[in-house]
Design a protein around this motif. Sequence first.
Motif, mmCIF file in Angstrom:
data_model
loop_
_atom_site.group_PDB
_atom_site.id
_atom_site.type_symbol
_atom_site.label_atom_id
_atom_site.label_comp_id
_atom_site.label_asym_id
_atom_site.label_seq_id
_atom_site.Cartn_x
_atom_site.Cartn_y
_atom_site.Cartn_z
ATOM 1 N N GLU A 29 105.059 -13.393 -9.750
ATOM 2 C CA GLU A 29 104.827 -13.836 -8.374
ATOM 3 C C GLU A 29 103.395 -13.534 -7.926
ATOM 4 O OE1 GLU A 29 106.801 -13.365 -3.934
ATOM 5 O OE2 GLU A 29 107.849 -12.574 -5.670
ATOM 6 N N ASP A 30 102.867 -12.387 -8.345
ATOM 7 C CA ASP A 30 101.488 -12.044 -7.983
ATOM 8 C C ASP A 30 100.494 -13.039 -8.572
ATOM 9 O OD1 ASP A 30 102.330 -9.848 -6.521
ATOM 10 O OD2 ASP A 30 102.049 -8.445 -8.189
ATOM 11 N N GLU A 31 100.685 -13.442 -9.818
ATOM 12 C CA GLU A 31 99.810 -14.436 -10.440
ATOM 13 C C GLU A 31 99.911 -15.778 -9.719
ATOM 14 O OE1 GLU A 31 100.547 -14.949 -14.612
ATOM 15 O OE2 GLU A 31 100.256 -12.833 -15.054
ATOM 16 N N ALA A 32 101.127 -16.167 -9.347
ATOM 17 C CA ALA A 32 101.329 -17.437 -8.643
ATOM 18 C C ALA A 32 100.666 -17.406 -7.270
ATOM 19 C CB ALA A 32 102.821 -17.729 -8.506
ATOM 20 N N THR A 33 100.781 -16.287 -6.574
ATOM 21 C CA THR A 33 100.155 -16.151 -5.264
ATOM 22 C C THR A 33 98.640 -16.254 -5.388
ATOM 23 O OG1 THR A 33 101.966 -14.795 -4.434
ATOM 24 C CG2 THR A 33 99.863 -14.607 -3.291
ATOM 25 N N ALA A 34 98.065 -15.577 -6.358
ATOM 26 C CA ALA A 34 96.611 -15.627 -6.560
ATOM 27 C C ALA A 34 96.158 -17.048 -6.898
ATOM 28 C CB ALA A 34 96.201 -14.650 -7.661
ATOM 29 N N ALA A 35 96.898 -17.743 -7.742
ATOM 30 C CA ALA A 35 96.549 -19.117 -8.110
ATOM 31 C C ALA A 35 96.623 -20.036 -6.897
ATOM 32 C CB ALA A 35 97.480 -19.617 -9.211
ATOM 33 N N ALA A 36 97.653 -19.870 -6.068
ATOM 34 C CA ALA A 36 97.804 -20.704 -4.877
ATOM 35 C C ALA A 36 96.678 -20.447 -3.883
ATOM 36 C CB ALA A 36 99.162 -20.450 -4.228
ATOM 37 N N GLU A 37 96.311 -19.195 -3.683
ATOM 38 C CA GLU A 37 95.231 -18.880 -2.754
ATOM 39 C C GLU A 37 93.906 -19.457 -3.252
ATOM 40 O OE1 GLU A 37 95.598 -14.642 -2.317
ATOM 41 O OE2 GLU A 37 96.973 -14.865 -0.624
ATOM 42 N N ARG A 38 93.663 -19.409 -4.555
ATOM 43 C CA ARG A 38 92.438 -20.006 -5.113
ATOM 44 C C ARG A 38 92.415 -21.513 -4.892
ATOM 45 N NH1 ARG A 38 93.575 -16.452 -9.341
ATOM 46 N NH2 ARG A 38 94.403 -18.147 -10.613
ATOM 47 N N ALA A 39 93.588 -22.134 -4.869
ATOM 48 C CA ALA A 39 93.687 -23.582 -4.683
ATOM 49 C C ALA A 39 93.705 -23.981 -3.210
ATOM 50 C CB ALA A 39 94.941 -24.103 -5.382
ATOM 51 N N GLY A 40 93.550 -23.019 -2.292
ATOM 52 C CA GLY A 40 93.487 -23.341 -0.871
ATOM 53 C C GLY A 40 94.808 -23.286 -0.126
ATOM 54 N N TRP A 41 95.846 -22.793 -0.774
ATOM 55 C CA TRP A 41 97.135 -22.669 -0.109
ATOM 56 C C TRP A 41 97.132 -21.444 0.787
ATOM 57 C CZ3 TRP A 41 102.070 -25.156 -1.361
ATOM 58 C CH2 TRP A 41 101.901 -26.307 -2.131
ATOM 59 N N GLU A 42 97.930 -21.494 1.843
ATOM 60 C CA GLU A 42 98.097 -20.350 2.748
ATOM 61 C C GLU A 42 99.380 -19.626 2.341
ATOM 62 O OE1 GLU A 42 98.990 -19.671 7.409
ATOM 63 O OE2 GLU A 42 97.511 -21.189 6.902
ATOM 64 N N ILE A 43 99.206 -18.443 1.773
ATOM 65 C CA ILE A 43 100.326 -17.657 1.248
ATOM 66 C C ILE A 43 100.271 -16.284 1.912
ATOM 67 C CG2 ILE A 43 101.380 -16.719 -0.851
ATOM 68 C CD1 ILE A 43 101.155 -19.712 -1.015
ATOM 69 N N HIS A 44 101.302 -15.938 2.679
ATOM 70 C CA HIS A 44 101.297 -14.641 3.360
ATOM 71 C C HIS A 44 102.646 -13.955 3.293
ATOM 72 C CE1 HIS A 44 97.299 -15.171 4.926
ATOM 73 N NE2 HIS A 44 97.628 -16.357 5.375
ATOM 74 N N GLY A 45 103.454 -14.260 2.313
ATOM 75 C CA GLY A 45 104.756 -13.623 2.203
ATOM 76 C C GLY A 45 105.810 -14.242 3.107
ATOM 77 N N GLY A 46 105.413 -15.205 3.916
ATOM 78 C CA GLY A 46 106.355 -15.934 4.767
ATOM 79 C C GLY A 46 106.347 -17.376 4.308
ATOM 80 N N PRO A 47 106.346 -18.308 5.247
ATOM 81 C CA PRO A 47 106.246 -19.708 4.832
ATOM 82 C C PRO A 47 104.914 -19.955 4.114
ATOM 83 C CG PRO A 47 106.846 -19.540 7.158
ATOM 84 C CD PRO A 47 106.484 -18.163 6.685
ATOM 85 N N ASP A 48 104.939 -20.771 3.078
ATOM 86 C CA ASP A 48 103.742 -21.124 2.326
ATOM 87 C C ASP A 48 103.329 -22.543 2.723
ATOM 88 O OD1 ASP A 48 104.088 -18.705 0.976
ATOM 89 O OD2 ASP A 48 105.267 -19.649 -0.610
ATOM 90 N N TYR A 49 102.014 -22.768 2.873
ATOM 91 C CA TYR A 49 101.539 -24.076 3.295
ATOM 92 C C TYR A 49 100.463 -24.588 2.342
ATOM 93 C CZ TYR A 49 103.933 -22.939 7.609
ATOM 94 O OH TYR A 49 104.884 -22.594 8.528
ATOM 95 N N CYS A 50 100.547 -25.869 2.001
ATOM 96 C CA CYS A 50 99.552 -26.517 1.158
ATOM 97 C C CYS A 50 98.235 -26.630 1.932
ATOM 98 C CB CYS A 50 100.049 -27.899 0.742
ATOM 99 S SG CYS A 50 100.166 -29.088 2.095
ATOM 100 N N PRO A 51 97.140 -26.942 1.252
ATOM 101 C CA PRO A 51 95.864 -27.051 1.959
ATOM 102 C C PRO A 51 95.900 -28.050 3.116
ATOM 103 C CG PRO A 51 95.477 -26.986 -0.394
ATOM 104 C CD PRO A 51 96.963 -27.075 -0.204
ATOM 105 N N GLY A 52 96.667 -29.103 2.991
ATOM 106 C CA GLY A 52 96.761 -30.095 4.067
ATOM 107 C C GLY A 52 97.493 -29.605 5.299
#
Length: 73
Positions: A29-52
Amino acid sequence: MSVRYVVVCDRAGPHGVCAAQLHTGARSEDEATAAAERAGWEIHGGPDYCPGHSRAPRPAPPPTPIRRGGPQP
């Protein structure tokens, strides 16, 4: 068996949910969170949002030209 994490956008609206997915290839999960944040996703342990749909500032759209008078070519 192998495990891979896919991050999905949790944005829901009156016409359905966002179909954005990020196939991270991560094994934790930590690797996935880091990858998503690098790709511009908003990840904060709650709802996750794509860059759009993230709350990140977005550049203003270009102005729309105003056409004045007379026939257009």
